[in-house]
Design a protein around this motif. Sequence first.
Motif, mmCIF file in Angstrom:
data_model
loop_
_atom_site.group_PDB
_atom_site.id
_atom_site.type_symbol
_atom_site.label_atom_id
_atom_site.label_comp_id
_atom_site.label_asym_id
_atom_site.label_seq_id
_atom_site.Cartn_x
_atom_site.Cartn_y
_atom_site.Cartn_z
ATOM 1 N N LEU A 96 0.881 -1.101 0.376
ATOM 2 C CA LEU A 96 -0.158 -0.057 0.468
ATOM 3 C C LEU A 96 0.848 1.284 -0.206
ATOM 4 C CD1 LEU A 96 -2.990 -0.308 2.784
ATOM 5 C CD2 LEU A 96 -2.880 -0.279 0.268
ATOM 6 N N LYS A 97 1.923 1.325 0.340
ATOM 7 C CA LYS A 97 3.513 2.352 1.397
ATOM 8 C C LYS A 97 3.286 2.836 -0.967
ATOM 9 C CE LYS A 97 6.402 4.051 3.243
ATOM 10 N NZ LYS A 97 7.617 4.435 4.143
ATOM 11 N N MET A 98 3.803 1.539 -1.372
ATOM 12 C CA MET A 98 4.439 2.047 -2.600
ATOM 13 C C MET A 98 3.278 2.447 -3.683
ATOM 14 S SD MET A 98 6.131 -1.372 -4.376
ATOM 15 C CE MET A 98 6.292 -2.720 -2.882
ATOM 16 N N VAL A 99 2.194 2.397 -3.344
ATOM 17 C CA VAL A 99 1.443 2.861 -4.134
ATOM 18 C C VAL A 99 0.555 3.812 -3.097
ATOM 19 C CG1 VAL A 99 1.129 1.250 -5.679
ATOM 20 C CG2 VAL A 99 -0.576 1.389 -3.427
ATOM 21 N N GLY A 100 0.952 4.646 -2.479
ATOM 22 C CA GLY A 100 0.411 6.134 -1.852
ATOM 23 C C GLY A 100 -1.071 5.888 -0.993
ATOM 24 N N LEU A 101 -1.579 4.534 -0.680
ATOM 25 C CA LEU A 101 -2.390 4.388 0.125
ATOM 26 C C LEU A 101 -2.259 4.015 1.755
ATOM 27 C CD1 LEU A 101 -4.061 2.184 -2.709
ATOM 28 C CD2 LEU A 101 -4.959 4.410 -1.608
ATOM 29 N N PRO A 102 -3.312 4.419 2.327
ATOM 30 C CA PRO A 102 -3.760 4.760 4.410
ATOM 31 C C PRO A 102 -3.480 2.842 4.205
ATOM 32 C CG PRO A 102 -4.842 5.941 3.349
ATOM 33 C CD PRO A 102 -4.347 6.184 2.009
ATOM 34 N N ASN A 103 -2.845 2.337 5.490
ATOM 35 C CA ASN A 103 -3.380 1.431 5.519
ATOM 36 C C ASN A 103 -4.928 0.809 6.218
ATOM 37 O OD1 ASN A 103 -0.650 0.993 6.012
ATOM 38 N ND2 ASN A 103 -0.557 1.502 8.251
ATOM 39 N N ASP A 104 -5.610 1.235 6.636
ATOM 40 C CA ASP A 104 -6.623 1.177 6.690
ATOM 41 C C ASP A 104 -7.245 1.331 5.131
ATOM 42 O OD1 ASP A 104 -7.028 4.051 5.253
ATOM 43 O OD2 ASP A 104 -8.424 4.537 7.187
ATOM 44 N N THR A 105 -6.969 1.036 3.814
ATOM 45 C CA THR A 105 -7.313 0.941 3.068
ATOM 46 C C THR A 105 -7.801 -0.568 2.598
ATOM 47 O OG1 THR A 105 -6.551 2.425 1.702
ATOM 48 C CG2 THR A 105 -6.676 1.021 0.116
ATOM 49 N N LEU A 106 -7.024 -1.425 3.379
ATOM 50 C CA LEU A 106 -7.257 -2.807 3.655
ATOM 51 C C LEU A 106 -8.468 -3.527 3.486
ATOM 52 C CD1 LEU A 106 -3.618 -4.331 5.437
ATOM 53 C CD2 LEU A 106 -4.850 -4.185 3.158
ATOM 54 N N GLN A 107 -9.683 -2.586 4.738
ATOM 55 C CA GLN A 107 -10.227 -2.945 5.050
ATOM 56 C C GLN A 107 -11.696 -1.894 4.607
ATOM 57 O OE1 GLN A 107 -8.848 -1.127 7.865
ATOM 58 N NE2 GLN A 107 -8.145 -3.287 7.979
ATOM 59 N N LYS A 108 -11.896 -1.693 3.491
ATOM 60 C CA LYS A 108 -12.104 -1.307 2.487
ATOM 61 C C LYS A 108 -12.663 -2.244 1.517
ATOM 62 C CE LYS A 108 -11.921 3.549 4.089
ATOM 63 N NZ LYS A 108 -11.167 4.761 3.405
ATOM 64 N N PHE A 109 -13.863 -1.853 0.720
ATOM 65 C CA PHE A 109 -14.397 -2.522 -0.078
ATOM 66 C C PHE A 109 -13.962 -0.618 -1.265
ATOM 67 C CE2 PHE A 109 -16.393 -6.791 0.987
ATOM 68 C CZ PHE A 109 -15.709 -6.397 2.457
ATOM 69 N N PRO A 110 -14.233 -1.463 -2.831
ATOM 70 C CA PRO A 110 -14.104 -0.746 -4.361
ATOM 71 C C PRO A 110 -14.666 -0.133 -4.385
ATOM 72 C CG PRO A 110 -13.611 -3.488 -4.736
ATOM 73 C CD PRO A 110 -13.718 -3.186 -3.532
ATOM 74 N N HIS A 111 -16.325 0.031 -3.518
ATOM 75 C CA HIS A 111 -16.820 1.064 -3.401
ATOM 76 C C HIS A 111 -16.682 1.915 -3.247
ATOM 77 C CE1 HIS A 111 -19.421 -0.889 -0.240
ATOM 78 N NE2 HIS A 111 -19.034 0.327 -0.284
ATOM 79 N N GLN A 112 -16.238 2.256 -1.967
ATOM 80 C CA GLN A 112 -15.263 2.874 -0.911
ATOM 81 C C GLN A 112 -14.783 3.631 -0.980
ATOM 82 O OE1 GLN A 112 -16.075 -0.338 2.409
ATOM 83 N NE2 GLN A 112 -16.624 1.487 3.686
ATOM 84 N N LEU A 113 -14.097 3.373 -2.842
ATOM 85 C CA LEU A 113 -12.254 4.047 -2.864
ATOM 86 C C LEU A 113 -13.187 5.190 -3.708
ATOM 87 C CD1 LEU A 113 -10.264 1.044 -2.634
ATOM 88 C CD2 LEU A 113 -10.501 3.037 -0.752
ATOM 89 N N SER A 114 -12.264 6.117 -4.324
ATOM 90 C CA SER A 114 -12.476 7.127 -5.383
ATOM 91 C C SER A 114 -11.811 6.500 -5.961
ATOM 92 C CB SER A 114 -11.525 8.495 -5.196
ATOM 93 O OG SER A 114 -10.249 7.999 -5.432
ATOM 94 N N GLY A 115 -11.264 6.828 -8.081
ATOM 95 C CA GLY A 115 -11.559 6.674 -9.256
ATOM 96 C C GLY A 115 -9.940 6.378 -8.613
ATOM 97 N N GLY A 116 -8.953 7.665 -8.487
ATOM 98 C CA GLY A 116 -7.959 7.892 -7.975
ATOM 99 C C GLY A 116 -7.498 5.751 -7.065
ATOM 100 N N GLN A 117 -7.849 6.407 -6.147
ATOM 101 C CA GLN A 117 -7.945 4.858 -5.186
ATOM 102 C C GLN A 117 -7.708 3.827 -6.149
ATOM 103 O OE1 GLN A 117 -10.258 6.508 -2.005
ATOM 104 N NE2 GLN A 117 -8.297 7.104 -0.537
ATOM 105 N N LYS A 118 -8.733 3.398 -6.846
ATOM 106 C CA LYS A 118 -9.295 1.959 -7.043
ATOM 107 C C LYS A 118 -8.246 1.487 -8.457
ATOM 108 C CE LYS A 118 -13.604 2.367 -7.967
ATOM 109 N NZ LYS A 118 -14.902 3.311 -7.291
ATOM 110 N N GLN A 119 -7.308 2.904 -9.303
ATOM 111 C CA GLN A 119 -6.661 2.271 -9.698
ATOM 112 C C GLN A 119 -5.112 2.123 -9.477
ATOM 113 O OE1 GLN A 119 -7.142 1.617 -12.144
ATOM 114 N NE2 GLN A 119 -7.252 2.750 -14.703
#
Length: 310
Positions: free
Chosen positions: A139-162
């Motif tokens: 996650l760090k390599m792609v600039g996402l916070p650690n709590d992203t792990l618990q999330k589901f795709p619909h909870q992310l923005s387009g940029g985060q999904k990419q």
Amino acid sequence: MIEPIIQLIDVTKDFRYRGRFAHPKALQVLKGINFSLYPGRTLALVGESGSGKSTCAQLIVKMQSVTDGKILFKGKDIAGMKSRKEIKEYRSSVQMVFQDPFSSLNPAHSIRHHLTRPLKIHHPKTNKFVSVDQLESLLKMVGLPNDTLQKFPHQLSGGQKQRVNLARAIAVGSEVILADEPTSMLDVSVRLEILNLMQEMKKKLGIGFLYITHDLVTAHTIADETAVMFQGQIVEWGDTHSIIANPQHPYTRLLIDAIPDPDSPFSELSKNNVIFGETAEKIRLISTEKQSQCLQAGPNHFVRKWQTAA
Ligand SMILES: Nc1ncnc2c1ncn2[C@@H]1O[C@H](COP(=O)(O)OP(=O)(O)O)[C@@H](O)[C@H]1O
Ligand SMILES: [Mg+2]
């Protein structure tokens, strides 16, 4: 000399259609494509919709097969890869990232699930158990916070999904990523962030990129080399800076002329670019015919000849 990871040699692709009175007709959508992808380098494949860019990527990942010509992976013809194991390994090395960041994520699964699977695939023996550390460093390599792990795709923005899609490509051990218009469905404000991430992956991890786009401006931002494609033919190719500074083919000039932003690095260029007084339609017409002759315009800059008005 650095060896290419992927090499297209005189690749053609015909699609068959049912013509009138049920006569099958073949449409040649690729007319002899040559390019190579290298570790730690980005090649931009630029052209308007329908030029055959996505078809190139689909042939490389074996979603389609070539009509003629060859695609080599580290020197070996991919047509010879038949076993499921071989194809699976190949597809781990050569991953695709699509325009729609949602399309390759399963809405029913968390991001943890999306990243754990490719890590297991990449390390089948050693990695029965994927640690949180491994996931978090990804996650760090792609600039996402650690709590992203618990999330589901619909909870992310387009940029985060990419970013998740790019993380999966890293997790599975990709050597080459084919990014097909990866930012065109994202907000303008996050496009540059994703392009910067791709740059970082190229530099830090040595991943080679094929960056497919209709936008010469972003190609200019991230690509070492550019190939301008029109109607199944690469009409101009080589060093990106040389192509931008000194475009030779009327179709390349047309693409530059079409850039709307007056603040773009091309504004001066397009102001002086009168395209020989020809209309866009005419340029498309003279660029469509298959041409085999090429001219060299610089140390690493080539242009295909075009049909001049009769
Ligand atoms: N599976 C297919 N069957 C028939 N024609 C196709 C298929 N895929 C693409 N084409 C045609 O091939 C041409 C190139 O398409 P494509 O590679 O998607 O271009 P681009 O990605 O540059 O927009 C288009 O004319 C398209 O209609
Ligand atoms: Mg496409």
